[in-house]
Design a protein around this motif. Structure first.
Motif, PDB file in Angstrom:
ATOM      1  N   THR A 134      47.869  29.216  48.449  1.00 20.51           N
ATOM      2  CA  THR A 134      47.417  29.783  47.182  1.00 20.51           C
ATOM      3  C   THR A 134      46.252  28.961  46.653  1.00 20.51           C
ATOM      4  O   THR A 134      46.368  27.741  46.491  1.00 20.51           O
ATOM      5  CB  THR A 134      48.556  29.796  46.150  1.00 20.51           C
ATOM      6  OG1 THR A 134      49.645  30.581  46.659  1.00 20.51           O
ATOM      7  CG2 THR A 134      48.082  30.393  44.838  1.00 20.51           C
ATOM      8  N   VAL A 135      45.150  29.644  46.408  1.00 23.74           N
ATOM      9  CA  VAL A 135      43.928  28.993  45.934  1.00 23.74           C
ATOM     10  C   VAL A 135      43.637  29.489  44.527  1.00 23.74           C
ATOM     11  O   VAL A 135      43.642  30.702  44.273  1.00 23.74           O
ATOM     12  CB  VAL A 135      42.736  29.308  46.869  1.00 23.74           C
ATOM     13  CG1 VAL A 135      41.451  28.692  46.336  1.00 23.74           C
ATOM     14  CG2 VAL A 135      43.029  28.820  48.284  1.00 23.74           C
ATOM     15  N   GLN A 136      43.386  28.567  43.619  1.00 24.34           N
ATOM     16  CA  GLN A 136      43.041  28.947  42.249  1.00 24.34           C
ATOM     17  C   GLN A 136      41.590  29.429  42.197  1.00 24.34           C
ATOM     18  O   GLN A 136      40.706  28.805  42.779  1.00 24.34           O
ATOM     19  CB  GLN A 136      43.238  27.762  41.304  1.00 24.34           C
ATOM     20  CG  GLN A 136      44.685  27.286  41.221  1.00 24.34           C
ATOM     21  CD  GLN A 136      45.642  28.401  40.825  1.00 24.34           C
ATOM     22  OE1 GLN A 136      45.392  29.144  39.870  1.00 24.34           O
ATOM     23  NE2 GLN A 136      46.740  28.530  41.565  1.00 24.34           N
ATOM     24  N   SER A 137      41.360  30.545  41.516  1.00 23.24           N
ATOM     25  CA  SER A 137      40.023  31.121  41.462  1.00 23.24           C
ATOM     26  C   SER A 137      39.569  31.263  40.018  1.00 23.24           C
ATOM     27  O   SER A 137      40.363  31.174  39.083  1.00 23.24           O
ATOM     28  CB  SER A 137      40.003  32.490  42.146  1.00 23.24           C
ATOM     29  OG  SER A 137      40.854  33.398  41.471  1.00 23.24           O
ATOM     30  N   SER A 138      38.267  31.506  39.868  1.00 24.74           N
ATOM     31  CA  SER A 138      37.669  31.621  38.546  1.00 24.74           C
ATOM     32  C   SER A 138      36.540  32.630  38.597  1.00 24.74           C
ATOM     33  O   SER A 138      35.871  32.790  39.623  1.00 24.74           O
ATOM     34  CB  SER A 138      37.144  30.253  38.092  1.00 24.74           C
ATOM     35  OG  SER A 138      36.295  30.380  36.965  1.00 24.74           O
ATOM     36  N   THR A 139      36.329  33.301  37.488  1.00 27.13           N
ATOM     37  CA  THR A 139      35.234  34.276  37.411  1.00 27.13           C
ATOM     38  C   THR A 139      33.862  33.600  37.516  1.00 27.13           C
ATOM     39  O   THR A 139      32.853  34.284  37.661  1.00 27.13           O
ATOM     40  CB  THR A 139      35.301  35.063  36.091  1.00 27.13           C
ATOM     41  OG1 THR A 139      35.334  34.138  34.995  1.00 27.13           O
ATOM     42  CG2 THR A 139      36.538  35.939  36.045  1.00 27.13           C
ATOM     43  N   ASP A 140      33.835  32.288  37.428  1.00 27.76           N
ATOM     44  CA  ASP A 140      32.558  31.566  37.548  1.00 27.76           C
ATOM     45  C   ASP A 140      32.066  31.512  38.987  1.00 27.76           C
ATOM     46  O   ASP A 140      30.929  31.092  39.223  1.00 27.76           O
ATOM     47  CB  ASP A 140      32.711  30.137  37.010  1.00 27.76           C
ATOM     48  CG  ASP A 140      32.984  30.105  35.517  1.00 27.76           C
ATOM     49  OD1 ASP A 140      32.544  31.054  34.820  1.00 27.76           O
ATOM     50  OD2 ASP A 140      33.643  29.160  35.055  1.00 27.76           O
ATOM     51  N   TYR A 141      32.929  31.901  39.951  1.00 23.76           N
ATOM     52  CA  TYR A 141      32.583  31.734  41.357  1.00 23.76           C
ATOM     53  C   TYR A 141      32.653  33.054  42.123  1.00 23.76           C
ATOM     54  O   TYR A 141      33.344  33.993  41.728  1.00 23.76           O
ATOM     55  CB  TYR A 141      33.529  30.727  42.024  1.00 23.76           C
ATOM     56  CG  TYR A 141      33.268  29.293  41.628  1.00 23.76           C
ATOM     57  CD1 TYR A 141      32.365  28.507  42.329  1.00 23.76           C
ATOM     58  CD2 TYR A 141      33.924  28.732  40.528  1.00 23.76           C
ATOM     59  CE1 TYR A 141      32.125  27.190  41.966  1.00 23.76           C
ATOM     60  CE2 TYR A 141      33.689  27.420  40.148  1.00 23.76           C
ATOM     61  CZ  TYR A 141      32.776  26.655  40.875  1.00 23.76           C
ATOM     62  OH  TYR A 141      32.528  25.365  40.511  1.00 23.76           O
ATOM     63  N   SER A 142      31.935  33.061  43.235  1.00 23.79           N
ATOM     64  CA  SER A 142      32.017  34.140  44.216  1.00 23.79           C
ATOM     65  C   SER A 142      32.388  33.533  45.563  1.00 23.79           C
ATOM     66  O   SER A 142      31.953  32.409  45.896  1.00 23.79           O
ATOM     67  CB  SER A 142      30.683  34.877  44.342  1.00 23.79           C
ATOM     68  OG  SER A 142      30.350  35.544  43.150  1.00 23.79           O
ATOM     69  N   LEU A 143      33.189  34.267  46.328  1.00 22.09           N
ATOM     70  CA  LEU A 143      33.536  33.845  47.686  1.00 22.09           C
ATOM     71  C   LEU A 143      32.397  34.245  48.611  1.00 22.09           C
ATOM     72  O   LEU A 143      32.125  35.433  48.794  1.00 22.09           O
ATOM     73  CB  LEU A 143      34.844  34.501  48.130  1.00 22.09           C
ATOM     74  CG  LEU A 143      35.294  34.226  49.574  1.00 22.09           C
ATOM     75  CD1 LEU A 143      35.568  32.750  49.778  1.00 22.09           C
ATOM     76  CD2 LEU A 143      36.530  35.048  49.905  1.00 22.09           C
TER      77      LEU A 143
END
Length: 535
Positions: A356-365
């Motif tokens: 499980t990886v924490q994500s944020s709207t500040d980033y794109s994969l």
């Protein structure tokens, strides 16, 4: 077909029905015969009606006209868009221009097409038969010109040298595709052919097969022509995790090196919350301690922020192995992967991991990479068998071998909820029986299925099995894999039914968009009772 306008429309409608039923993306119309000019108007109506009905029945479909016959009825390849083939172009979605065009032809075609210049596909024959630039290893000559003119291309026979040839396309036109772009994302690297079929690590068929509709998202493997000691490639030999192949990394690697190979060039805008990564790795299943016993494998996710600041997250079971390496500074954070219990306990060859990886709207994969390193230094204790990789080399590098079966990126770690068996309506049509040798019979039929509710979820594909039961309650029904369907129908042809079989149960196993399969005992079925009388 072209006798009257009505007959032209009727044939167009039949092709549309066929495309809708079998899941076609469209039609390429190539008529390479001379035609009496009196039939040209009906031919144009055929193309026109096919295009309109396809758009209505299969949203997003395309009808492409191949540059062969002209509006005068002559079989005369123009190699560009001009007045002799434009009437067909005007009533469909595009023109596939023949391969033997000259340097000025793309520019001429763009001028004739006007604002539809991207609907003109200049043909390139990769075999190089009179094609501009020579094809083969100089295919990029034609690609460079077409990119400069800003017009589309149609590449014939790209499988000419599939392992390495696509690098020319990438060098000329850049990255061909960015994915994942949305979740869930799944790839088992299936190329749509193989010598066996596996489902979640279990082999269900050992027969050679070819079905292009089974293709999964393909990794961006770079062919290096033996310029590196470690190479990632598609493996058809060993039993895959899913489909007909897996990815293998094989060669030698120095102890302190972390090898990384980009698999996918992402374009996914992240959301606040968690992203769940699943992947499968082949176990060390050999009698002797082999190279893969010391081979650590993981995945890394490349993330880019709005201000173009990048970071990379490494996901692996054995985090300590990677953090001890000199190159560990290239990763901003580490996430430990844990084992997932297999659905089938008899699956001993593959291990599924999740993280499980924490994500944020500040980033794109922006990328998914395969990451490899060695677990321990020193020589391997036993000599490997057969053609496996040998022990530590004189330059300090050691043998490495690992296999990756699939990747699934989801926004939930919950198990996919499939419709119950009772939620489906199954039907058998066109059932025909015939006699075979040894008191057996042969049956052919079409099986179709649909959900009782209108809000039908999307499934990637369906596996079809058959169980043959006998009157003896002590004999377990035999189960066989028949094939795969990408639409809600499957055709069974000449299935052998021994005389002792009393029931045929056809099992329809749905596959979700995240790559998970429904458990077989919970799948929908179609029951068929064999006809025992003479036919």
């Amino acid at each position: 077909m072209l006798a009257t306008e009505a007959s032209a429309q009727m044939y167009a409608k039949r092709l549309t029905e066929l495309a809708a039923a079998l899941g076609f993306d469209g039609w390429l119309i190539n008529i390479e015969v001379k035609l009496d000019v009196q039939f040209i108007d009906n031919l144009k109506e055929f193309v026109n009606h096919l295009t309109k009905t396809m758009h209505a029945a299969v949203p997003g479909s395309l009808v492409i006209w191949y540059d062969a016959i002209t509006v005068e009825g002559d079989l005369d390849w123009q190699n560009k868009l001009n007045e002799y083939n434009k009437p067909f172009f005007d009533v469909c979605d595009g023109l596939f221009a023949n391969y033997t065009w000259k340097e000025k032809y793309p520019e001429d075609s763009a001028a004739v097409a006007g604002n539809r210049k991207y609907d003109v596909y200049m043909g390139i024959d990769v075999f190089g038969r009179n094609t501009y630039g020579g094809g083969q290893w100089t295919t990029n000559v034609a690609l460079d010109l077409l990119k400069k003119v800003d017009i589309s291309t149609a590449i014939f026979a790209p499988g000419w040298q599939l392992c390495s040839w696509w690098g020319l396309v990438e060098e000329s036109w850049g990255i061909l595709g960015s994915y994942p772009k949305l979740l869930p994302f799944y790839s088992d690297f299936d190329q749509g052919h193989g010598y066996q079929v596996s489902v979640e690590g279990l082999q269900v068929s050992s027969d050679p097969w070819n079905n292009i509709s089974c293709q999964s998202f393909q990794p961006m493997l770079k062919y290096t022509r033996d310029r590196v000691q470690l190479q990632a490639f598609t493996d058809f030999k060993d039993e895959p995790y899913s489909g007909g192949n897996c990815l293998m990394v094989k060669g030698t690697l120095q102890q302190n090196i972390i090898f990384s190979e980009q698999l996918f060039n992402g374009g996914l805008a992240m959301e606040d919350g968690s992203v769940h990564l699943f992947y499968s790795v082949r176990k060390n299943v050999f009698t002797f301690v082999r190279a893969d016993a010391n081979s650590a494998v993981g995945l890394s996710l490349d993330l880019s922020s709005r201000n173009k600041q990048g970071t990379s997250i490494l996901v692996a079971e054995d985090i300590a192995t990677f953090t001890r390496k000199k190159q560990n500074h290239k990763y901003g954070s580490y996430v430990k992967a844990v084992k997932v219990e297999p659905h089938a306990p008899e699956n001993q060859d593959w291990v599924v991991y999740k993280a499980t990886v924490q994500s944020s709207t500040d980033y794109s994969l922006t990328g998914i990479n395969l990451v490899c390193t060695l677990k321990i230094a020193g020589k391997i204790s036993r000599e490997p068998e057969d053609d496996s990789i040998s022990e530590t080399n004189a330059n300090g590098s050691s043998s490495y071998q690992a296999s990756l079966g699939h990747i699934s990126v989801r926004n939930t770690d919950a198990n996919t909820k499939f419709p119950s068996a009772e939620s489906w309506v199954t039907e058998g049509k066109h059932i025909s029986w015939s006699n075979s040798s040894n008191a057996s019979k042969l049956v052919s039929l079409k099986i179709s299925w649909k959900l009782k509710t209108s809000d039908q979820p999307s499934f990637r594909k369906y596996n079809i099995y058959v169980e043959k039961s006998t009157a003896d309650p002590n004999v377990k029904a035999s189960r066989s894999y028949l094939g795969v369907a990408s639409v809600n129908a499957f055709y069974v042809s000449g299935l052998d039914v021994p005389s002792e079989v009393t029931d045929l149960n056809f099992i329809i196993q749905a596959c979700a968009l995240d790559g998970s399969w429904q458990e077989l005992d919970k799948c929908s079925k179609f029951l068929l009772v064999p006809v025992h009388s003479d036919v």
